[in-house]
Design a protein around this motif. Structure first.
Motif, short mmCIF file in Angstrom:
data_model
loop_
_atom_site.label_atom_id
_atom_site.label_comp_id
_atom_site.label_asym_id
_atom_site.label_seq_id
_atom_site.Cartn_x
_atom_site.Cartn_y
_atom_site.Cartn_z
N ARG A 295 17.60 -13.32 -53.74
CA ARG A 295 17.26 -12.10 -53.00
C ARG A 295 16.61 -12.41 -51.65
O ARG A 295 16.88 -11.74 -50.65
N LEU A 296 15.76 -13.44 -51.62
CA LEU A 296 15.05 -13.78 -50.38
C LEU A 296 15.99 -14.27 -49.27
O LEU A 296 15.62 -14.27 -48.10
N ARG A 297 17.18 -14.67 -49.64
CA ARG A 297 18.16 -15.06 -48.60
C ARG A 297 18.55 -13.87 -47.74
O ARG A 297 19.01 -14.06 -46.59
N PHE A 298 18.38 -12.67 -48.30
CA PHE A 298 18.85 -11.48 -47.58
C PHE A 298 17.73 -10.53 -47.19
O PHE A 298 17.91 -9.71 -46.28
N HIS A 299 16.60 -10.67 -47.88
CA HIS A 299 15.51 -9.73 -47.55
C HIS A 299 14.17 -10.37 -47.83
O HIS A 299 13.92 -10.87 -48.94
N VAL A 300 13.30 -10.38 -46.82
CA VAL A 300 11.92 -10.83 -46.95
C VAL A 300 11.02 -9.65 -46.61
O VAL A 300 11.11 -9.08 -45.51
N SER A 301 10.18 -9.26 -47.54
CA SER A 301 9.35 -8.07 -47.31
C SER A 301 8.23 -8.39 -46.32
O SER A 301 7.76 -9.53 -46.21
N ASP A 302 7.81 -7.38 -45.61
CA ASP A 302 6.71 -7.54 -44.66
C ASP A 302 5.43 -7.96 -45.38
O ASP A 302 4.65 -8.75 -44.84
N ASP A 303 5.22 -7.42 -46.58
CA ASP A 303 4.00 -7.76 -47.32
C ASP A 303 3.98 -9.24 -47.70
O ASP A 303 2.95 -9.90 -47.57
N ASP A 304 5.10 -9.76 -48.18
CA ASP A 304 5.16 -11.18 -48.55
C ASP A 304 4.96 -12.07 -47.33
O ASP A 304 4.25 -13.09 -47.39
N LEU A 305 5.58 -11.72 -46.23
CA LEU A 305 5.44 -12.52 -45.01
C LEU A 305 4.00 -12.49 -44.51
O LEU A 305 3.43 -13.53 -44.15
N ALA A 306 3.39 -11.32 -44.51
CA ALA A 306 2.01 -11.20 -44.04
C ALA A 306 1.05 -11.98 -44.94
O ALA A 306 0.13 -12.66 -44.46
#
Length: 576
Positions: A295-306
């Motif tokens: 899933r992370l190949r296509f979508h990285v959430s703003d919360d996880d990145l922050a």
């Protein structure tokens, strides 16, 4: 002696020289810490010399005497480290003794003793799933050598050890550190002359990724080597955030989660992801990691990145605020291996510049280069099995296995193949990393790709001294290990054929015995009937004076009796 700041980021760390060796110094309160690092490690060895760096490390420490100081040596894949913590005099004495042994000569009279100690240590050491993945990716070379243990300890000579020490443990290939504002006058770091060794090559024998291994029962792991981008710490942080949420907080599938990165050289970074399964959740763990990473190949959430950014910035702040003497070993390692010592501000800027798109791109690269190791096959995610067989086989003399003729050893002019059906494991003589021999004639060849072929004369028809001698002449002596003789019960014998085959063989023996008995019984019966007939005829002739050929008359009866014997003993066996 001149001093200069190492970098503007660490103005309290000075770079000086002592006896031609660079020394990083920075003051600290309390005990003194010092060490010296050499740019040589296990990844610089071949399989035939594996263990030689560790052996030099042990021999260099032989002159150490008991003291209150904490002293240690460590052989890593890329460096060898000697370090001590104690009073200034104790640390100086420790470093002086190490350098003296490396300069004036190792105590080679203790060579066999230290080799035996290291062999005992190696027998207790398990490379684990990480070693298995490194061997599969790199082969029996470079970063994969360590997975096979220190096999060179069975063949190294005093001359080889001495040469390794004088060419790798040199002043040009070293850097030291000392937690002081000056270099103690008694410090003696004189070392042999030499040159700086390049970093170990990042070899690759694994063809076709993503690939998978099976057999890991308590979780799932991923090994990937990707191009260095500078945001690896953020990417592993994002992966850990997503895995912790999906596999621990929300589902309790995993008991432990780790995502780490290791810089191998200027271009390559190794990323390792490990998820340990909660009790009874092994299958769910494998599916959980593949789902999250996919899933992370296509979508990285703003919360996880922050969250990942915040965590890495907090770690950076702690590192930058640490006493400069505390980071001396890390900075010495970076300097020796040619890695730029970056200022915290530069690292901060790179962390803050990481975007969801750049993180996704690196995770996609990790997915593409991944070697998975879990409890089951992962064909459903597009991964293929890691190679279990060679792409080629040799032509030559075939030696069938005694207990399984469908398996053969083939000895050719250019190598050896173990063949079973359409599959083969091949080691070419030009690619032999190690040849192990034992006095009873057995041999084992390991190729640079990690494949291994064992040759046991007791198991293969026709695998005699002539073929073994042919193999020995094809392999360079500097990769040959002569192992001690084996006990009789250690020499393999053909496998038990099993109850069904044993019954079949027993039945054949029974039938053979019956045939032999019948061959004997039939003529004996015929002769007995004829003798009886002749006796009766002689009796009649004596009483009547008339000759009667009773024996001839009984001949048909004799034939019928013989046929009856054959039918009774063998007639039913066709239906058994």
């Amino acid at each position: 002696m001149t001093t200069a700041p190492l970098t503007a980021a660490f103005p309290g760390i000075q770079r000086v020289e002592a006896d031609g060796v660079p020394v990083l110094i920075a003051p600290r309160e309390g005990n003194t810490t010092g060490g010296i690092i050499f740019r040589v490690g296990s990844a610089d060895e071949t399989l035939a010399t594996s263990g030689i760096t560790h052996l030099v490390e042990h021999l260099a420490l032989q002159s150490q005497v008991l003291s209150d100081a904490h002293v240690n040596g460590q052989t890593r894949p890329d460096v060898t480290v000697f370090h001590a913590t104690g009073s200034e005099d104790e640390v100086v004495r420790y470093l002086n003794d190490v350098c003296s042994a490396l300069r004036d000569g190792l105590p080679l009279d203790r060579l066999e003793t230290e080799m035996e100690i290291l062999r005992s240590e190696a027998s207790l050491r398990n490379p684990g799933y990480v070693g298995r993945m490194h061997l599969e990716r790199h082969g029996a070379q470079g970063y994969g050598v360590r997975a096979l243990g220190e096999r060179g300890l069975d063949r190294l000579t005093a001359r080889e050890v001495e040469t390794w020490a004088t060419t790798r443990f040199t002043r040009q290939n070293a850097i030291a550190w000392f937690s002081s504002d000056t270099v103690p006058s008694a410090l003696d770091l004189r070392l042999p002359e030499g040159s700086r060794m390049p970093l170990p090559p990042v070899t690759k024998v694994l063809s076709g990724t993503p690939a998978f291994l099976t057999g890991l029962r308590d979780g799932i792991a991923v090994d990937a080597i990707v191009r260095r981008t500078g945001i690896e710490s953020v990417v592993t942080g994002v992966i850990e955030q997503a895995l912790h949420r999906d596999l621990r907080r929300d589902t309790d599938i995993a008991s432990q989660i780790h995502a780490e990165h290791e810089r191998l050289d200027d271009d390559h970074v190794r990323v390792t992801i490990t998820v340990h399964a909660a009790e009874g959740r092994h299958e769910a763990t494998a599916g959980g990691l593949t789902d999250v990473l996919g899933r992370l190949r296509f979508h990285v959430s703003d919360d996880d990145l922050a969250a990942a950014r915040a965590l890495r910035l907090e770690e950076l702040a702690e590192w930058a605020a640490a006493p400069e003497a505390a980071v001396l070993p890390s900075i010495a390692h970076q300097t020796l291996t040619g890695r730029l010592v970056e200022e915290p501000a530069e690292v901060r800027a790179r962390i803050e510049a990481a975007t969801a798109d750049s993180v996704r791109e690196l995770i996609a690269a990790i997915w593409s280069e991944a070697l998975w190791f879990g409890p089951r096959e992962l064909r459903s995610i597009g991964a293929t099995p890691a190679p279990e067989h060679s792409l080629t086989r040799v032509n030559g003399t075939a030696c069938p296995r005694l207990d399984d003729p469908s398996v053969s050893l083939v000895i050719g002019d250019d190598g050896v193949s173990l063949v079973a059906g359409d599959a083969a494991v091949t080691v070419l003589f030009s690619e032999v990393a190690l040849l192990e021999t034992v006095p009873d004639g057995a041999r084992a060849l390991t190729g640079h790709d990690g494949f291994r072929v064992e040759l046991e004369p007791t198991l293969y028809q026709g695998l005699g001294p002539d073929l073994i001698a042919r193999i020995d002449t094809k392999v360079p002596q500097d990769v040959v290990v002569h192992l001690p003789a084996r006990e009789a019960d250690e020499i393999p014998v053909p496998r038990d054929p099993g109850p069904a085959n044993r019954a079949g063989r027993s039945d054949l023996r029974r039938r053979a015995r019956k045939v032999v008995a019948t061959i004997v019984l039939v003529p004996v019966t015929l002769i007995a009937i004829m003798v009886v007939g002749i006796g009766i005829g002689a009796g009649i002739e004596k009483l009547t004076g008339t000759s009667v050929p009773v024996g001839v008359g009984l001949a048909p009866l004799a034939v019928l009796a013989a046929m009856s014997i054959v039918r009774s003993r063998h007639g039913k066996e066709k239906n058994q």
